[in-house]
Design a protein around this motif. Structure first.
Motif, PDB file in Angstrom:
ATOM      1  N   MET A   1       0.841  -1.202   0.000  1.00  0.00           N
ATOM      2  CA  MET A   1       0.000   0.000   0.000  1.00  0.00           C
ATOM      3  C   MET A   1       0.875   1.250   0.000  1.00  0.00           C
ATOM      4  O   MET A   1       1.815   1.354   0.792  1.00  0.00           O
ATOM      5  N   ARG A   2       0.571   2.192  -0.886  1.00  0.00           N
ATOM      6  CA  ARG A   2       1.411   3.385  -0.990  1.00  0.00           C
ATOM      7  C   ARG A   2       1.287   4.267   0.257  1.00  0.00           C
ATOM      8  O   ARG A   2       0.235   4.325   0.893  1.00  0.00           O
ATOM      9  N   VAL A   3       2.381   4.933   0.572  1.00  0.00           N
ATOM     10  CA  VAL A   3       2.479   5.754   1.773  1.00  0.00           C
ATOM     11  C   VAL A   3       2.997   7.130   1.391  1.00  0.00           C
ATOM     12  O   VAL A   3       3.927   7.250   0.581  1.00  0.00           O
ATOM     13  N   PHE A   4       2.391   8.172   1.982  1.00  0.00           N
ATOM     14  CA  PHE A   4       2.943   9.522   1.882  1.00  0.00           C
ATOM     15  C   PHE A   4       3.491   9.904   3.247  1.00  0.00           C
ATOM     16  O   PHE A   4       2.782   9.860   4.249  1.00  0.00           O
ATOM     17  N   ASP A   5       4.772  10.295   3.269  1.00  0.00           N
ATOM     18  CA  ASP A   5       5.464  10.662   4.509  1.00  0.00           C
ATOM     19  C   ASP A   5       5.552  12.187   4.582  1.00  0.00           C
ATOM     20  O   ASP A   5       6.219  12.815   3.755  1.00  0.00           O
ATOM     21  N   LEU A   6       4.899  12.766   5.583  1.00  0.00           N
ATOM     22  CA  LEU A   6       4.851  14.221   5.717  1.00  0.00           C
ATOM     23  C   LEU A   6       6.142  14.837   6.241  1.00  0.00           C
ATOM     24  O   LEU A   6       6.269  16.062   6.245  1.00  0.00           O
ATOM     25  N   HIS A   7       7.098  14.006   6.674  1.00  0.00           N
ATOM     26  CA  HIS A   7       8.347  14.593   7.187  1.00  0.00           C
ATOM     27  C   HIS A   7       9.519  13.638   7.082  1.00  0.00           C
ATOM     28  O   HIS A   7       9.541  12.588   7.732  1.00  0.00           O
ATOM     29  N   GLY A 262     -11.363  11.313  14.858  1.00  0.00           N
ATOM     30  CA  GLY A 262     -11.680  10.622  13.615  1.00  0.00           C
ATOM     31  C   GLY A 262     -10.430  10.221  12.855  1.00  0.00           C
ATOM     32  O   GLY A 262      -9.411  10.925  12.898  1.00  0.00           O
ATOM     33  N   PRO A 263     -10.482   9.100  12.125  1.00  0.00           N
ATOM     34  CA  PRO A 263      -9.301   8.608  11.406  1.00  0.00           C
ATOM     35  C   PRO A 263      -8.873   9.491  10.245  1.00  0.00           C
ATOM     36  O   PRO A 263      -7.734   9.387   9.780  1.00  0.00           O
ATOM     37  N   GLU A 264      -9.769  10.378   9.791  1.00  0.00           N
ATOM     38  CA  GLU A 264      -9.418  11.235   8.651  1.00  0.00           C
ATOM     39  C   GLU A 264      -8.403  12.320   8.994  1.00  0.00           C
ATOM     40  O   GLU A 264      -7.915  13.021   8.103  1.00  0.00           O
ATOM     41  N   TYR A 265      -8.015  12.416  10.268  1.00  0.00           N
ATOM     42  CA  TYR A 265      -7.054  13.442  10.684  1.00  0.00           C
ATOM     43  C   TYR A 265      -5.704  12.848  11.080  1.00  0.00           C
ATOM     44  O   TYR A 265      -4.844  13.537  11.627  1.00  0.00           O
ATOM     45  N   VAL A 266      -5.507  11.578  10.800  1.00  0.00           N
ATOM     46  CA  VAL A 266      -4.259  10.880  11.119  1.00  0.00           C
ATOM     47  C   VAL A 266      -3.512  10.591   9.816  1.00  0.00           C
ATOM     48  O   VAL A 266      -4.122  10.224   8.812  1.00  0.00           O
ATOM     49  N   ALA A 267      -2.190  10.755   9.857  1.00  0.00           N
ATOM     50  CA  ALA A 267      -1.364  10.491   8.677  1.00  0.00           C
ATOM     51  C   ALA A 267      -0.003   9.972   9.141  1.00  0.00           C
ATOM     52  O   ALA A 267       0.191   9.633  10.313  1.00  0.00           O
ATOM     53  N   CYS A 268       0.934   9.906   8.225  1.00  0.00           N
ATOM     54  CA  CYS A 268       2.299   9.449   8.508  1.00  0.00           C
ATOM     55  C   CYS A 268       3.265  10.617   8.391  1.00  0.00           C
ATOM     56  O   CYS A 268       3.257  11.338   7.381  1.00  0.00           O
ATOM     57  N   ASN A 293       5.261  -2.130   8.034  1.00  0.00           N
ATOM     58  CA  ASN A 293       5.092  -2.670   9.387  1.00  0.00           C
ATOM     59  C   ASN A 293       4.139  -1.804  10.206  1.00  0.00           C
ATOM     60  O   ASN A 293       3.327  -2.307  10.994  1.00  0.00           O
ATOM     61  N   PHE A 294       4.258  -0.489  10.023  1.00  0.00           N
ATOM     62  CA  PHE A 294       3.359   0.429  10.734  1.00  0.00           C
ATOM     63  C   PHE A 294       1.924   0.250  10.262  1.00  0.00           C
ATOM     64  O   PHE A 294       0.989   0.250  11.076  1.00  0.00           O
ATOM     65  N   LEU A 295       1.736   0.073   8.974  1.00  0.00           N
ATOM     66  CA  LEU A 295       0.377  -0.128   8.465  1.00  0.00           C
ATOM     67  C   LEU A 295      -0.235  -1.404   9.033  1.00  0.00           C
ATOM     68  O   LEU A 295      -1.427  -1.440   9.373  1.00  0.00           O
ATOM     69  N   GLN A 296       0.591  -2.447   9.160  1.00  0.00           N
ATOM     70  CA  GLN A 296       0.087  -3.679   9.758  1.00  0.00           C
ATOM     71  C   GLN A 296      -0.272  -3.463  11.229  1.00  0.00           C
ATOM     72  O   GLN A 296      -1.288  -3.979  11.713  1.00  0.00           O
ATOM     73  N   ALA A 312      -2.394   6.138   5.416  1.00  0.00           N
ATOM     74  CA  ALA A 312      -1.166   5.949   4.637  1.00  0.00           C
ATOM     75  C   ALA A 312      -0.983   7.026   3.579  1.00  0.00           C
ATOM     76  O   ALA A 312       0.146   7.475   3.338  1.00  0.00           O
ATOM     77  N   TRP A 313      -2.061   7.455   2.938  1.00  0.00           N
ATOM     78  CA  TRP A 313      -1.916   8.352   1.784  1.00  0.00           C
ATOM     79  C   TRP A 313      -3.009   9.409   1.681  1.00  0.00           C
ATOM     80  O   TRP A 313      -2.746  10.595   1.529  1.00  0.00           O
ATOM     81  N   ASP A 314      -4.269   8.960   1.741  1.00  0.00           N
ATOM     82  CA  ASP A 314      -5.379   9.820   1.345  1.00  0.00           C
ATOM     83  C   ASP A 314      -5.529  11.064   2.209  1.00  0.00           C
ATOM     84  O   ASP A 314      -5.841  12.150   1.696  1.00  0.00           O
ATOM     85  N   ASN A 315      -5.360  10.943   3.517  1.00  0.00           N
ATOM     86  CA  ASN A 315      -5.547  12.099   4.397  1.00  0.00           C
ATOM     87  C   ASN A 315      -4.531  13.199   4.103  1.00  0.00           C
ATOM     88  O   ASN A 315      -4.866  14.389   4.053  1.00  0.00           O
ATOM     89  N   ALA A 316      -3.280  12.816   3.928  1.00  0.00           N
ATOM     90  CA  ALA A 316      -2.244  13.798   3.608  1.00  0.00           C
ATOM     91  C   ALA A 316      -2.546  14.489   2.287  1.00  0.00           C
ATOM     92  O   ALA A 316      -2.449  15.722   2.177  1.00  0.00           O
ATOM     93  N   LEU A 317      -2.933  13.705   1.294  1.00  0.00           N
ATOM     94  CA  LEU A 317      -3.203  14.298  -0.022  1.00  0.00           C
ATOM     95  C   LEU A 317      -4.432  15.184   0.004  1.00  0.00           C
ATOM     96  O   LEU A 317      -4.491  16.195  -0.718  1.00  0.00           O
TER      97      LEU A 317
END
Length: 325
Positions: A1-7, A262-268, A293-296, A312-317
Motif C-alpha cells: 500500500m502506498r504511503v505519503f510521509d509528511l516529514h 476521527g481517522p481522517e485526521y491521522v497520517a504518517c 510494518n506500521f500499516l500492519q 497511509a496516503w489519502d488524508n495527507a493528499l
C-alpha cells in the motif's frame, strides 16, 4: 500500500554525504528503502540548525551562520534533484498524483526552522519562489519568528514578524506546520490563520507527555480546521519508557487520535533517523523500508483497510490538495 510521509530529513543526509564527496546519494542510500516500504511521496524538510555549533557535525567547512548552512544545503540538494531523474519536485497535490502515476517519486519541499532567514520577512517569498510549499517557523529553539517547543525562559509565542509570516504563508498557499512550535506559538498560529494547518510529525501528549507531542485541545483544533497529524517514529515521542517503544506503540497514538477526532485526521510523518549514525531508531519501524510494518500495526489496533489507506496516503493528499491545489 502506498504511503505519503509528511516529514523526512533526507535533505540533511544528502548535504552531509555530498559534502564528503559522495554522489547519487538518493539512489544509493534512500530510494531502495522508499521502494521496499512503498513510500511513494514525501515532504523533504530542509532542517536549518539554529546555530553553527548545531550544524558542525554535518559540515566540515568554516561556516558563518545558519544562512550559510541553508545556502549550502540548498545548493547540494538542488544538484542532487537535477542529477537523480526518478525524483521530481511537486508543487501541488495534482503534481504528486501525476508524478506517482508516472512511476517517479514526488517530493514537496519544506523548511524546518526559519533560522536562516536572518529575520527578513521577505525570505518566505524567496523560499516560495524556489519551490518550497511547506514551512514550520521553528525547530526546538526560539528565533525571530516564534518560540519553539523547547523554549528558553518564557513561552512568548509568535512575534510580530511571526504573525506577519504565517499570514503571508497562508496568502501564498503554503502548508503551515505547527510541529516544533511551543504551546503558545501553536495557539497564536491558530488565531492568525483561518485554513488547515498540519502537525507533520507529532504524536499524542496524553500517551507520551513531552513538548513535541500534541494535547487533546490542539488535536481537536487541527481537526476542526480540516488539517492532519503525522505519526512520528522517534521513540522518545512514542513512550516515556522510550527503549521499550515499537511500531505497535506508535499505532496506539494513531488509535487514540482517531478515537478523539476521527481517522481522517491521522497520517504518517515518520521523521526517520536511521541515516544519522548517533541515533538508535525505533524497533519495527527503523527506516522507510519498514513503513508497511506500521500499516500492519494499524490493522492490529482495529483500523479497517479503508482507514489504513486514509492514514497511509489519502488524508495527507486531501490537505495538500486543499491548500496547494
Amino acid at each position: 500500500m502506498r504511503v505519503f510521509d509528511l516529514h523526512t530529513d533526507t535533505m540533511m543526509d544528502v548535504s552531509n554525504k555530498v559534502g564528503k564527496g559522495e554522489t547519487d546519494v538518493l539512489g544509493k542510500h534512500h530510494m531502495p528503502d522508499y521502494k521496499e516500504g512503498q513510500v511513494g511521496g514525501q515532504i523533504f524538510a530542509l532542517w536549518v540548525p539554529p546555530t553553527v555549533e548545531d550544524g558542525a557535525e554535518y559540515f566540515t567547512e568554516n561556516l558563518t551562520g545558519p544562512q550559510d548552512i541553508m545556502m549550502r544545503m540548498l545548493a547540494r540538494n538542488f544538484k542532487e534533484f537535477r542529477d537523480y531523474h526518478t525524483v521530481e519536485l511537486a508543487y501541488t497535490g495534482t503534481d504528486i498524483e501525476r508524478i506517482y502515476d508516472e512511476g517517479k517519486s514526488p517530493v514537496l519541499l519544506g523548511i524546518e526552522g526559519f533560522y536562516g532567514f536572518n529575520g527578513e520577512p521577505g525570505m518566505i517569498d524567496v523560499m516560495y519562489n524556489l519551490g518550497f510549499r511547506h514551512g514550520m517557523m521553528t525547530w526546538n529553539n526560539d528565533n525571530e519568528f516564534a518560540s519553539g517547543a523547547e523554549f528558553e525562559g518564557e513561552d512568548k509565542g509568535l512575534t510580530e514578524l511571526g504573525v506577519y509570516t504565517v499570514k503571508r504563508m497562508e496568502e501564498l498557499g503554503m502548508l503551515i506546520d505547527v510541529s516544533h512550535l511551543s504551546f503558545k506559538s501553536f495557539w497564536d498560529v491558530m488565531d492568525a490563520t483561518t485554513g488547515p494547518v498540519i502537525a507533520s510529525h507529532s504524536n499524542a501528549w496524553s500517551i507520551c507527555p513531552c513538548a513535541r507531542n500534541l494535547k487533546d485541545d490542539q488535536i481537536k483544533a487541527i481537526a476542526e480546521r480540516g488539517g492532519v497529524i503525522g505519526m512520528n517514529t522517534w521513540k522518545g515521542f512514542i513512550m516515556e519508557d522510550m527503549e521499550a517503544a515499537t511500531e505497535k506503540d506508535l499505532a496506539r497514538h494513531a488509535r487514540y487520535i482517531a478515537d478523539l477526532v476521527g481517522p481522517e485526521y491521522v497520517a504518517c510523518g515518520f521523521d526517520f533517523c536511521n541515516y544519522f549514525s548517533e541515533e538508535d531508531p525505533t524497533p519495527g519501524i527503523r527506516s522507510a523500508a519498514d513503513a508497511q510494518n506500521f500499516l500492519q500495526a494499524l490493522r492490529e489496533v482495529g483500523f479497517s483497510e479503508k482507514e489504513v489507506e486514509m492514514i497511509a496516503w489519502d488524508n495527507a493528499l486531501r490537505v495538500i490538495k486543499k491548500v496547494l491545489g
